[in-house]
Structures are given as structure tokens and as C-alpha cells.
Design an enzyme around this catalytic site. Structure first.
Site, PDB file in Angstrom:
ATOM      1  N   CYS A  61       0.820  -1.212   0.000  1.00 32.59           N
ATOM      2  CA  CYS A  61       0.000   0.000   0.000  1.00 32.59           C
ATOM      3  C   CYS A  61       0.849   1.255   0.000  1.00 32.59           C
ATOM      4  CB  CYS A  61      -0.934   0.006   1.200  1.00 32.59           C
ATOM      5  SG  CYS A  61      -2.097  -1.325   1.131  1.00 32.59           S
ATOM      6  N   HIS A  62       1.744   1.353   0.968  1.00 31.42           N
ATOM      7  CA  HIS A  62       2.530   2.576   1.072  1.00 31.42           C
ATOM      8  C   HIS A  62       4.017   2.281   1.188  1.00 31.42           C
ATOM      9  CE1 HIS A  62      -1.570   3.441   2.467  1.00 31.42           C
ATOM     10  NE2 HIS A  62      -1.440   4.458   1.669  1.00 31.42           N
TER      11      HIS A  62
END
Lengths: 187, 446
Positions: A151-152
Site C-alpha cells: 500500500c505505502h
């Protein structure tokens, strides 16, 4: 002053307050307490219900997990990673200077005594709750050989400690106990 | 509530007189949307977007109510019930596409409406409360849209819900407890889906209530206008009906045409393909993105990657604080911009800074839709810094140092000057009070 006389005889307590003031405050306080007791169930109904809490503990059989492999199981609606570390992976985790870590913890602190090869953590990135990759066969383990959050971009090492990216903490280690050499109870 | 020259409602016939003396709804309509509401005569097409936002809200409420007749808010069948709407329910595919793309259109309209207000200084006195109510609507819209997206219970729904509800766990000390309480569990599950459905059904009616307050607050001072100067005389206004009812109706036709094109030909243009996969708590999609209308704020959230100062405050908390502040800052804008001139048409420096700010928000939007990699991270850090600088440093400073252009004496004068400059025949100028002040020598053309 007839009105004042009336106040003195009918309305004032010995210390000078009007009786009506007392009744106002008492009524307001009573209504507020009543409202609070009604509001509390309206708020508390949103907390986890009994059936959700009842599923808070699970058993896990580790016997089939070979060194270098990991399994994902679901616990409290969240994934748990149970990983059998290879000797090379435990050595890599121990070689890191603890002081250099964002969330300083040793591999010993994150595993059970004598069971250092069993790394059991939540599979929930401490940044915003995604499931990191690395537990499944052939998934990206990131630059530190542990887990990688798609995701990040948080990267975890072979002790599931945060090494790079926005996550603030290491992957959380849940409460668990070994019931036998190959059986654990999580929760 | 209106200008002294506003026409007064005269009930026609015995029945209307009977109604007017008991429940004067026709009078209310006449005074607020009819001939009894004088409006500046120079409003351009950007002033259509308030009415369009109202229409978008009504479209969402109507399509939402009928979708709610077929949808089931239970994790085992929620996704299937959406597919049931798409395949089995009569016309269900159209209703769902109207609702899903309707949300995007609502945000397009509202973003244009907000930037219109920013350009023409509509947030300045005496319209601060109007502006604040608009921001409350914007916040409620974001909450409603987020919860509605979760109801589909696809992969993006589930992981969007996971990421957004996790924002609350960044709060020191009580964050985890609040997070569990909001979800009704330890991760998004049936309890979460149910309460989101309940709230998603409720919030649009709260929005409708605040919209009524917003329109009420608008009708006290009346609309701002592209010159930003106050209405001074009857020559500056025209009655809302038929002038702006007609103009709004034309704008509505254009809007509904574009809306139909997307609903019928490009319904998934703005959606994520991953949301056609049922939610799976054990598998995260490779790239989680919220819907496009959250991208600028999502970019600000992700711009923080380092704990500072000295590792004391986690990057996650900074990101969450920054994202919420980015919206809360707008609440302070009427007091950050102290320039007495409303319209950027007469603020040569601020006008350029406005367009730089628009570009900045677009850059943030692009970054928010990209994976968290370079160069997008660095770009979103720069753009986020500029976003805050725009409101906290640039706007207050420019208000002090800028020398605005000379303002026209009246709206009427400004309108007539434009027409004479563009060669329109002078005979078009009506005789009116505003003409008396019309200067002989022209002011510098824009």
C-alpha cells in the site's frame, strides 16, 4: 417593600439562596444524569458484540510449516503470519544493531524462548492496516527479506521489524502460548 | 432578507389568499426562487453550480432510496446483492450507475462551486457563515461518499475502509479504542458494514438540512457576483425568475447531457476494477486508491514519511493531522484573507496565485492516485507544503501588500462598460439610477 417581605418569608433559604434556584439546579442535574444513562447504551452498542469477542482465541498447528515457509491464518478478522525462519534468517535478524531500529526490539523479544525460529506476528501493516506481502509462496519479501507492504511501501525485516517506509512500529506480536512443540494458542 | 425594490407577492384568487394566510409556502417560493428575489444581473455560468449541486444531491437521494430496496447490508451477501441489482433488478444497472457516477458528478460540481467561491471571494464578509455551512456540507459529503463506497464490499471497499478507519488509531492513547469502537470489532466486518449502511442512509438527509441553512444564509445578503462589489440599486439586479430560472435550466440541460453520456457509455470510467472482486480480508490489492475526489487529501496523508522532530511524533500522526488540517484550514479562510476586495478580477497578484493554487491541488490529486513511489512522494511533499503555505503565508501576505485595481462604482456600470468596450450598441443601455455615476473616461481594460 411588600415583595421583598414575601421573598424573605417564602422564597429564601437561611443562607440567602432562593428555593427556586435550588429546584432549577436539582431538575437540571437530574435531567442531565438521566440523559447520560440513556446516551451511554446508544454509544456502547457500537463496541464489539459478544459473538465478535467470543471468536477472540484460535489454535494453530505448526507441524506442517517447513523452514522458510509461512502460513496466514485469520484471527479476530485480521491475518496472522506464522513463519518458520531459516537459520540464515534468524542470523540476519540478530546481526542488526538494535539501536539503529525505528522500533528497537531484538528477535528474542519478539519470539518465545527456545522457539526463535517461530516468528508469529499480525499480518497488519502498522501504517494503515494493509496486509503485507511475503508470507505467501513467491511474494515480494521486500529489501530486508521479511515482509513488504504494497500500500505505502513499508519494508519489514526477518524479525518483522520496520526498516523502511511510513509504518511507525514493528508488526505486532499477538499474545500466544505453545501448548506443545507444534501447537500454539493465539489470543 | 431582500432588497427594498423586491417585488411583493400578491396572492391571486380566493384559494391562494386562503393558503397565503394559513401556510404561505407559495409566498416563500416567490420570495426566494421567484420574481420576488432580486439577484445581481452579471452572474456568469459558474454561478449555476450551486443549483446543480442541489440537483445532484436529489439524484443521489432518489436513486439511493430505490437501491436500498434491493441491497442487503450483510458481509455474506452484500457483494452479491450489488451484482443482483446489476443483473436481475429491472433497470437496476442504470440506477446503480446513476448513483455511482452521480457521486463523482456531485463532487465535480461541488469542487467547481468551491473554486468559484474562492475566485470571486464569496467567503468574505458578509458571507462567512454561508461559506462555513458549505464546508460542513463538503465534510458530510466526504463521509457519506466514503461509507457508500464501502457498501459494495469489494476489495477496494474493504481496504479503503481499513485504511481510512485506521486513521483514527493514529490518535495518541485513545486511538486504538476509538478504532475498535468505530468498527465494532478488530477489523472491518459485518458490524462495520451494517452501521455504514445505516449512516449512509441518514447523512444525505442531514446534508439536505444543512443545504437549507446554506440557502437561507445565502438569501440574507444575496448572491455575490463576478465583480465582488455590493448591489447598490435596482439597476444592478434582475428578478430570479425568469432570468436565473432560465439560465439554471439551460445549465441543468447541459449537466444532465454530460451525466447521461457517462452513465450510459462510460459508467466505470472513474471506478476501480479491483472493486469487482469480493472483499477478502487476507489479501490486500497491490495498489489501494480511494475514489478520485479524495486524491488531493490522500496525497497529503501520504506525504509524511519521517518521524519528526527527533522521531517524537510518528509520521502516521503527522499525515493524519495534515490531511484533516487541509480541510479545516478552509474554515479559517475568511479571516486569513483580509483584503477588502472580494473578486480576483480586481486582484492582479492574487489572481495569479489562485491559478497556481488550482494547479497545486491538481498536482496533489494526480499524486494521490499514484503508487507511493518516487517521484510522486517527493512531488506530493512539495505540493502539500505549498498547499499550507498558500493559506497560512501567501494569502495573508498578499492581502496586505497587493494594490488592487480600481473597482467599478456599481455592477451596472461594470456590465455596461464591458458592453461598450466590446462594441455593443449604446442603445442597449437601459435608463437607470446606475447610469448617473457612469464615468466619461474609460478605465484600463482588463
Amino acid at each position: 417593600m411588600a415583595t421583598n417581605d414575601n421573598l424573605v418569608t417564602d422564597d429564601l433559604t437561611p443562607t440567602g439562596e432562593r428555593r427556586r434556584d435550588f429546584i432549577f439546579v436539582a431538575t437540571g442535574a437530574f435531567a442531565a444524569a438521566g440523559a447520560a444513562t440513556v446516551v451511554w447504551p446508544l454509544i456502547n452498542q457500537m463496541s464489539p458484540s459478544a459473538d465478535v469477542l467470543a471468536l477472540a482465541q484460535i489454535d494453530l498447528d505448526l507441524s506442517a510449516i517447513q523452514p522458510g515457509q509461512a502460513v496466514k491464518v485469520s484471527w479476530r478478522g485480521k491475518p496472522v503470519f506464522a513463519r518458520n525462519l531459516t537459520p540464515a534468517e534468524t542470523a540476519a535478524a540478530k546481526a542488526v544493531p538494535v539501536a539503529s531500529l525505528r522500533d528497537p526490539q531484538t528477535l528474542e523479544q519478539r519470539t518465545k524462548p527456545g522457539k526463535e525460529n517461530w516468528l508469529i506476528t499480525l499480518g497488519v501493516c502498522t501504517h494503515l492496516g494493509c496486509v503485507p506481502l511475503g508470507a505467501g509462496e513467491g511474494e515480494n519479501k521486500g529489501a530486508f527479506g521479511g515482509y513488504f507492504c504494497p500500500c505505502h511501501g513499508s519494508q519489514y525485516d526477518t524479525a518483522a521489524r520496520i526498516r523502511q517506509g511510513p509504518a511507525p512500529k514493528n508488526l505486532e506480536v499477538p499474545d500466544y502460548t505453545f501448548k506443545s512443540p507444534t501447537q500454539v494458542t493465539i489470543g | 432578507m431582500s432588497f427594498p425594490w423586491a417585488k411583493h407577492y400578491e396572492p391571486q384568487g380566493a384559494f391562494m389568499k386562503y393558503v397565503d394566510s394559513r401556510l404561505p409556502i407559495p409566498r416563500l417560493v416567490y420570495d426566494s426562487l421567484g420574481g420576488g428575489y432580486p439577484v445581481p444581473k452579471n452572474l456568469n455560468y459558474f454561478y449555476n453550480f450551486g443549483v446543480l449541486a442541489g440537483v445532484a444531491l436529489v439524484v443521489q437521494i432518489i436513486t439511493g432510496i430505490v437501491l436500498g430496496m434491493h441491497y442487503a447490508a450483510n458481509t455474506t451477501i452484500a457483494f452479491d446483492s450489488v451484482e443482483h441489482i446489476m443483473r436481475d433488478v429491472n433497470g437496476g444497472w442504470m440506477l446503480r450507475y446513476m448513483h455511482a457516477t452521480g457521486a463523482s458528478f456531485f463532487f465535480v460540481v461541488v469542487y467547481i462551486h468551491i473554486f468559484r467561491g474562492l475566485f470571486y471571494g464569496s467567503y468574505k464578509p458578509p458571507r462567512e457563515v454561508l461559506w462555513l455551512l458549505g464546508l460542513v456540507i463538503f465534510l458530510l459529503m466526504m463521509a457519506t461518499a466514503f461509507m457508500g463506497y464501502v457498501l459494495v464490499w469489494g476489495q477496494m471497499s474493504f481496504w479503503g475502509a481499513t485504511v481510512i478507519t485506521n486513521l483514527f488509531s493514529a490518535i495518541p492513547l485513545v486511538g486504538e479504542a476509538i478504532h475498535t469502537w468505530l468498527l465494532g470489532g478488530f477489523a472491518p466486518d459485518n458490524a462495520t458494514l451494517n452501521r455504514f449502511f445505516s449512516l449512509h442512509y441518514l447523512l444525505p438527509f442531514i446534508i439536505l438540512g444543512v443545504v437549507i441553512l446554506h440557502v437561507w444564509a445565502l438569501h440574507i445578503p444575496g448572491s455575490n457576483n463576478p465583480t465582488g462589489i455590493d448591489v447598490k440599486s435596482k439597476a444592478d439586479t434582475v428578478p430570479f425568475h425568469p432570468y436565473y430560472t432560465a439560465k439554471d435550466f439551460f445549465g441543468l440541460c447541459v449537466y444532465l447531457t454530460l451525466f447521461s453520456v457517462v452513465v450510459f457509455f462510460l459508467p466505470n470510467m472513474l471506478g476501480e476494477a479491483d472493486n469487482y472482486i469480493p472483499a477478502n480480508p487476507l489479501s490486500t490489492p497491490a495498489h489501494i486508491v480511494p475514489e478520485w475526489y479524495f486524491w488531493p487529501f490522500y496525497a497529503i496523508l501520504r506525504a509524511f514519511t519521517v518521524d519528526f522532530p527527533f522521531g517524537l511524533v510518528p509520521a502516521k500522526l503527522w499525515g493524519v493531522l495534515a490531511m484533516f488540517s487541509a480541510i479545516l484550514l478552509l474554515f479559517f479562510l475568511p479571516w486569513l484573507d483580509t483584503s477588502p476586495v472580494r473578486s480576483n478580477s480586481y486582484r492582479p497578484l492574487n489572481r495569479q496565485l489562485f491559478w497556481i493554487f488550482v494547479v497545486d491541488v491538481i498536482i496533489l490529486g494526480i499524486c494521490g492516485g499514484k503508487p507511493p513511489e518516487e517521484p510522486w512522494l517527493r512531488l506530493s511533499q512539495i505540493a502539500s507544503a505549498y498547499y499550507f503555505a498558500h493559506f497560512l503565508i501567501i494569502t495573508p501576505l498578499v492581502s496586505r501588500i497587493e494594490k488592487p485595481l480600481p473597482l467599478p462604482n456599481s455592477i451596472s456600470e461594470a456590465v455596461l462598460k464591458r458592453h461598450t468596450n466590446t462594441g455593443a450598441p449604446a442603445a442597449l443601455q437601459p435608463a437607470g439610477a446606475g447610469l448617473a455615476e457612469f464615468p466619461a473616461s474609460g478605465q484600463p481594460a482588463e
